[in-house]
Design an enzyme around this catalytic site. Structure first.
Site, short mmCIF file in Angstrom:
data_model
loop_
_atom_site.label_atom_id
_atom_site.label_comp_id
_atom_site.label_asym_id
_atom_site.label_seq_id
_atom_site.Cartn_x
_atom_site.Cartn_y
_atom_site.Cartn_z
N GLY A 12 0.54 -0.81 -0.46
CA GLY A 12 -0.25 0.09 -0.47
C GLY A 12 0.95 1.17 -0.28
O GLY A 12 2.03 1.09 -0.02
N ASP A 13 0.27 2.71 0.00
CA ASP A 13 0.82 4.16 -0.19
C ASP A 13 1.97 3.80 -1.03
O ASP A 13 2.55 4.57 -1.21
CB ASP A 13 1.80 4.06 1.58
N LYS A 16 -0.68 5.21 -5.97
CA LYS A 16 -1.93 4.22 -7.06
C LYS A 16 -2.73 5.92 -6.99
O LYS A 16 -2.73 5.76 -8.41
CB LYS A 16 -2.55 3.61 -6.14
N ASN A 38 -10.35 2.95 4.88
CA ASN A 38 -9.74 2.84 5.09
C ASN A 38 -7.95 3.56 4.37
O ASN A 38 -6.63 3.83 4.21
CB ASN A 38 -8.85 1.33 5.91
N GLY A 40 -6.10 5.97 1.65
CA GLY A 40 -5.56 7.34 1.39
C GLY A 40 -5.09 7.85 0.09
O GLY A 40 -3.85 7.52 0.35
N HIS A 41 -5.49 8.21 -1.19
CA HIS A 41 -4.76 8.49 -1.79
C HIS A 41 -4.52 10.10 -2.08
O HIS A 41 -5.40 10.76 -2.09
CB HIS A 41 -5.81 7.68 -2.71
N GLN A 221 -5.53 -0.52 -1.24
CA GLN A 221 -4.63 -1.18 -0.18
C GLN A 221 -3.68 -2.15 -1.63
O GLN A 221 -3.67 -1.55 -2.93
CB GLN A 221 -4.75 -2.37 0.93
N THR A 236 -5.44 -6.63 4.47
CA THR A 236 -7.12 -6.54 4.63
C THR A 236 -7.79 -7.20 4.06
O THR A 236 -7.72 -9.03 4.06
CB THR A 236 -7.11 -5.05 3.86
P1 GDP Z 1 -1.48 5.69 -2.60
O1 GDP Z 1 -3.48 4.92 -1.18
O2 GDP Z 1 -1.35 4.28 -2.85
O3 GDP Z 1 -2.23 6.47 -3.10
O4 GDP Z 1 -0.17 6.34 -1.91
P2 GDP Z 1 -0.12 7.82 -0.58
O5 GDP Z 1 -1.67 8.58 -1.16
O6 GDP Z 1 -0.53 6.77 0.62
O7 GDP Z 1 1.13 7.83 -0.34
C1 GDP Z 1 1.71 8.33 -1.61
C2 GDP Z 1 2.50 9.54 -1.09
O8 GDP Z 1 3.68 9.71 -1.82
C3 GDP Z 1 1.62 10.90 -1.05
O9 GDP Z 1 2.04 11.92 -0.05
C4 GDP Z 1 2.28 11.14 -2.32
O10 GDP Z 1 2.14 12.48 -2.28
C5 GDP Z 1 3.51 11.16 -2.39
N1 GDP Z 1 4.13 10.99 -3.75
C6 GDP Z 1 3.05 10.18 -5.06
N2 GDP Z 1 4.44 9.86 -5.90
C7 GDP Z 1 5.50 10.36 -5.89
C8 GDP Z 1 6.60 11.09 -5.83
O11 GDP Z 1 7.32 10.70 -7.21
N3 GDP Z 1 7.99 11.09 -5.57
C9 GDP Z 1 7.90 11.58 -4.05
N4 GDP Z 1 8.69 12.22 -3.57
N5 GDP Z 1 6.60 11.44 -3.50
C10 GDP Z 1 5.34 10.86 -4.15
#
Ligand code: GDP
Length: 446
Positions: A12-13, A16, A38, A40-41, A221, A236
Site C-alpha cells: 500500500g501507499d 496509486k 481506510n 487515502g490516495h 490497499q 486487509t
Molecule cells: P496511495 O494510497 O497508493 O495512493 O499512496 P499515498 O497517497 O498513501 O502515498 C503516496 C505518497 O507519496 C503521497 O504523499 C504522495 O503525494 C507522494 N508521492 C507520490 N509519488 C511520489 C513521487 O514520485 N515522489 C515523491 N517524493 N512523493 C510522491
C-alpha cells in the site's frame, strides 16, 4: 484500449492515487474497486493537496465519472462529507456515482473492529494485526455472512429497518451502539441525499465498454495485503489484486487490456506483519524522513526498508502485471548505493525468489540477500525541469540501470516513473517490444 487495472504491488501507499490521476487525463471512467475509508490516495494539485478516501481519482478531472464500486464498503456519512469538502474547494470536476451494490460501513463496525483488536491483544499481547479500526474487516465479514446493509437499502426504509433488525441481533457482544431507531433515521436521511448518485454501476460500465470508452480500475490497499495471498493474518479483508478489481467492478476478465502494478523504489508497510527488507536503523529513518512516510489516513509512521524483488516477482505473477509504475525514485537520490533484495535465505537454508511462505512467521524469518546498485544524484529542480522537457533520456544512467534491473528480475517492463509528488512529476517510458497490451497502454497514454 478500454480497461486498464491499476493496483499496488507492495503493502500500500505506492502512489496509486497519483498514477491513476495521471492516467485519468485520458479516461472517461475511474472505478474504486475495493476497501473503504481506510484508503487515502494523495494527489497534489496546483490548488493544494487532496486526499481521496472513498472517491475514485477521476472525480478531480472534468468529463470523468468517478465510480465508488460494488466491491467497496462505503461509510455514507464520510463519503457525503468528502463530496462536500471537494465541492467547497471547487475541486469536484468529475461526476460521482456510487454502486447500489456496495456495502454500507456503519458506526457499529468501527466499534466491532476495536472489540476484535482488543480481543486479539488480550489473548496474545503483541498479536494485534494493525487494523485502522475503521470497521472495514467487520463490514466485509457481515457482507459474507449475508446480513450486511447495502447502499440500495438506504433508499428503502422498510427493507432497511428489517435488515438492521437482523444485524443488531448479531451484535449483542458490543456496547455503545447507537439506538436502532436513531440509526434508521440517520441512514434514511443520508440515503435520500445520496440517492441521485446511487446507481447500478456494472451496467453503466458495460455500456461504456461497448462505446469504447476508457476505464481505469483503481485498486486500494495492495497485493501483499490480499486476504488470501498476502501476509495473513496481517492483511486487509478484501482482494486488492487485479482479479479483485474485476470482482469489485463487475467487469469481466476478457475486457482487460493492461494491468499496471504500482511500486515505490523502496518498500514501506503500515502496522504489524512480516517485512524482510525493513531497516529499523538510520537508513529506515532516512527513507521515512525524506519520503514523508506517514499514513495519509491514520497519520501513523510507516515502517521503511529497501526494494524487495522477491515480493515484486510474486505480485507480478499474482496480478499478471503488463507493466510497472515505479514511484518516489527522487527519495533515493543522493545515496551512494541502493540495495535491492534479489532473494531470501530461509531458516532451513533454502532460497526463495518468487514464492512467499503461507505462514507469516516463516516470512518474518527470511533473510534478504541484497544486490547493491550504484545510486543516482539528488533531484534538484533543474534536473526535474530537464526530465519534464526531455523525458526518459534525461533520467540519470544509474537510475535507468536500477529500472532495468527491476525488469530483468521480474520480466515486467517499467512504463511510468514518478520523481516527485506533483501532477507533472510522472513520465512515461517507451516500452517497445513488450507484450501487446503494454504497447497498447503506451499508445493509449501517449
Ligand atoms: P496511495 O494510497 O497508493 O495512493 O499512496 P499515498 O497517497 O498513501 O502515498 C503516496 C505518497 O507519496 C503521497 O504523499 C504522495 O503525494 C507522494 N508521492 C507520490 N509519488 C511520489 C513521487 O514520485 N515522489 C515523491 N517524493 N512523493 C510522491
Amino acid at each position: 484500449m478500454t480497461v486498464t487495472v491499476v493496483v499496488g504491488a507492495q503493502f500500500g501507499d505506492e502512489a496509486k492515487g497519483k498514477i491513476t490521476d495521471f492516467l485519468a487525463a485520458d479516461a472517461q471512467y475511474v472505478v474504486r474497486t475495493g476497501g473503504g475509508p481506510n484508503a487515502g490516495h494523495s494527489i497534489h494539485l496546483a490548488e493544494g493537496l487532496v486526499i481521496l478516501h472513498q472517491l475514485a481519482a477521476g472525480v478531480l478531472r472534468k468529463g470523468v465519472v468517478g465510480v465508488s464500486g460494488p466491491g467497496m464498503v462505503i461509510q455514507p456519512f464520510a463519503i457525503e462529507q468528502e463530496i462536500q469538502d471537494l465541492e467547497r474547494r471547487g475541486l469536484l470536476r468529475g461526476e460521482v456515482v456510487l454502486s447500489d451494490r456496495a456495502h454500507v460501513l456503519l458506526p457499529l463496525h468501527e466499534i466491532e473492529d476495536g472489540w476484535q483488536d482488543d480481543l486479539r491483544a488480550q489473548k496474545n499481547p503483541g498479536a494485534g494485526i494493525g487494523t485502522t479500526r475503521r470497521g472495514i474487516g467487520p463490514a466485509y465479514a457481515d457482507r459474507a455472512a449475508r446480513w450486511g446493509i447495502r447502499l440500495t437499502d438506504l433508499t428503502r426504509p422498510a427493507i432497511l429497518r428489517e435488515r438492521l433488525d437482523v444485524l443488531y441481533a448479531t451484535k449483542t457482544h458490543l456496547t455503545g451502539l447507537p439506538p436502532m431507531d436513531t440509526l434508521v433515521g440517520d441512514l434514511g436521511e443520508v440515503g435520500s441525499r445520496l440517492a441521485p448518485r446511487i446507481r447500478p454501476t456494472e451496467s453503466l460500465l458495460w455500456d461504456a465498454i461497448a462505446r469504447g470508452d476508457r476505464i481505469l480500475l483503481e485498486g486500494a490497499q495492495s497485493a501483499l495485503l490480499d486476504v488470501d495471498f498476502g501476509t495473513y493474518p496481517y492483511v486487509t479483508s478484501s482482494h486488492p489484486t487485479s482479479a479483485g478489481a474485476l470482482i469489485g467492478s463487475g467487469i469481466p476478465p476478457t475486457e482487460v487490456d493492461a494491468i499496471l502494478g504500482v511500486s515505490k523504489a523502496y518498500t514501506t508497510r503500515v502496522g504489524s506483519g512480516p517485512f524482510p527488507t525493513e531497516d529499523t536503523g538510520e537508513s529506515g529513518e532516512f527513507l521515512r524522513r525524506v519520503g514523508g512516510e506517514r499514513g495519509a489516513t491514520t497519520g501513523r509512521a510507516r515502517r521503511c526498508g529497501w526494494l524487495d524483488l522477491v515480493m515484486l516477482r510474486y505480485a507480478a505473477r499474482l496480478n499478471g502485471f503488463t507493466s510497472f509504475a515505479i514511484t518516489k525514485v527522487d527519495v533515493l537520490g543522493g545515496l551512494d548505493e541502493v540495495p535491492v533484495c534479489v532473494q531470501y535465505v530461509m531458516p532451513d537454508g533454502s532460497t526463495a525468489r518468487d514464492v512467499l511462505p503461507s505462514q507469516a512467521d516463516d516470512l518474518a524469518k527470511a533473510q534478504p540477500v541484497y544486490e547493491r546498485l550504484p545510486g543516482w544524484p539528488e533531484f534538484h529542480e533543474r534536473a526535474k525541469e530537464r526530465i519534464r522537457r526531455e523525458g526518459a533520456r534525461a533520467l540519470p544512467s544509474t537510475l535507468r540501470r536500477f529500472l532495468t534491473r527491476i525488469t530483468e528480475e521480474t520480466g515486467v517492463p517499467v512504463e511510468f516513473v514518478g520523481f516527485g509528488p506533483g501532477r507533472d512529476e510522472t513520465i512515461r517510458l517507451e516500452v517497445g517490444g513488450g507484450p501487446s497490451s503494454t504497447a497498447g497502454l503506451a499508445a493509449w497514454t501517449g
